[in-house]
Design an enzyme around this catalytic site. Structure first.
Site, PDB file in Angstrom:
ATOM      1  CG  ASN A  51      32.339  45.213  37.950  1.00 48.95           C
ATOM      2  OD1 ASN A  51      33.233  45.523  38.729  1.00 48.95           O
ATOM      3  ND2 ASN A  51      32.254  43.999  37.435  1.00 48.95           N
ATOM      4  CB  CYS A  57      36.447  41.909  41.139  1.00 44.99           C
ATOM      5  SG  CYS A  57      36.377  42.603  39.462  1.00 44.99           S
ATOM      6  CG  HIS A  74      32.826  42.163  42.655  1.00 45.96           C
ATOM      7  ND1 HIS A  74      33.072  43.512  42.508  1.00 45.96           N
ATOM      8  CD2 HIS A  74      32.925  41.607  41.417  1.00 45.96           C
ATOM      9  CE1 HIS A  74      33.311  43.760  41.228  1.00 45.96           C
ATOM     10  NE2 HIS A  74      33.229  42.631  40.554  1.00 45.96           N
TER      11      HIS A  74
END
Length: 325
Positions: A281, A123, A247
């Site tokens: 996500n 990520c 993120h």
């Protein structure tokens, strides 16, 4: 006399020339997920802040999504594929280690004979890739670089695992990086915590496992100082930052990072990305996708000072300050 090697020297500064993103057509709501596992809309919203996310179809590949995001970024930058000489594809969900995604993506976009490589910092991948792209240009090793964070996480998430299936989604986000007269990309603040490798990993080489509470505690305490280090490296103060794009892992984590930055001098009117609400996500795609979505929505404008920070499996982290194109 020994021969003396020649080394290249590139421009002193770089900037983002354009951004683009792509999401699959299939929208999956929390109510949709409640039909296949024990969960509900309220529980998901309270736990991670997600309202809906996008899932790719079985025959839509990571490379397909990366190509679409990359083309969008080139269009936004007003460039042709021939203007780019290097392609970097941060990702952690290619179905096999070889061939890499970058070579295929470059060829399909039309960037011929490109320097092309994948980068796996999970990520944190996009911020790692952006840092590498900037340094390649400044060193004279590349002219213009296309960085595309792309993930098909539905390939590696157990569809009935309530802890993870509610979070992860598919998509791609891209940026074109090139030379600049004035600095538009600050130095990268990066690192890793390899002692915490067991908190996020691929279980049985098949499905993502995440120790949610441990990751939450780490992210909410350790990421704000990394973000502040990026601000310091850029020669700025927290109050200079217009936009924060962490993120998009969990809305509670995003809010906690923003709160800590404000306690250190960031403005109360700091614009904070919440793209996770409608995108989920998407790992290395989440930061460039959020930037593209926010710019299109008008919440981020050209010239804004943007602080980006990625974090995830490894555990890896990276961030930098950029000027919005």
């Amino acid at each position: 006399m020994s021969p003396v090697l020649r080394q290249k020297q590139g421009p002193a500064a770089t900037r983002i020339l354009g951004v683009g993103s792509y999401q699959p057509d299939r929208v999956v709501t929390n109510d949709d997920l409640s039909q296949i596992m024990e969960t509900n809309d309220q529980w998901i919203r309270e736990r991670v802040g997600i309202i809906e996310r996008r899932f790719a179809e079985k025959d839509e590949l990571l490379v397909d999504m990366a190509v679409k995001a990359g083309n969008a970024a080139l269009t936004d930058a007003g460039l042709q594929p021939s203007d780019v000489d290097t392609v970097i594809v941060p990702n952690c969900t290619m179905p096999a280690p070889i061939p890499n995604a970058a070579g295929q993506v470059a060829d399909r976009i039309g960037v011929k004979a490109a320097g092309a490589f994948d980068l796996n910092a999970a990520c944190a991948g996009f911020c790692y890739g952006l840092g590498v792209a900037s340094d390649l240009i400044r060193a004279g090793s590349a002219g213009k670089v296309l960085v595309i964070g792309a993930e098909k996480l539905t390939d590696v998430v157990d569809p009935v695992d309530r802890a993870n299936a509610i979070i992860f989604a598919d998509g791609a986000g891209a940026a074109v990086v090139g030379p600049s007269d004035e600095p538009g990309i600050g130095p990268v603040s990066w690192g890793s915590a390899g002692d915490l490798v067991d908190t996020i990993y691929m279980r049985d080489h098949k499905y993502i496992y995440q120790e949610g509470q441990s990751v939450f505690r780490w992210a909410t305490t350790q990421i704000a100082p990394i973000a502040l280090k990026a601000v310091e490296l850029a020669g700025l103060e927290p109050s200079d930052i217009d936009v924060l794009i962490p993120h998009q892992a969990n809305l509670r984590i995003v809010d906690a990072i923003a709160k800590r930055l404000k306690a250190k001098g960031a403005r109360e009117d700091l614009v904070v990305a919440d793209d996770i609400k409608f995108s989920g996500n998407t790992s290395s795609a989440s930061i460039p996708m959020a930037l593209d979505h926010m710019r299109k929505a008008g919440t981020v404008k050209t010239g804004d000072v943007v602080l980006m920070v990625g974090f995830g499996a490894g555990l890896s982290y990276a961030g930098q300050v950029v000027i919005c194109p």
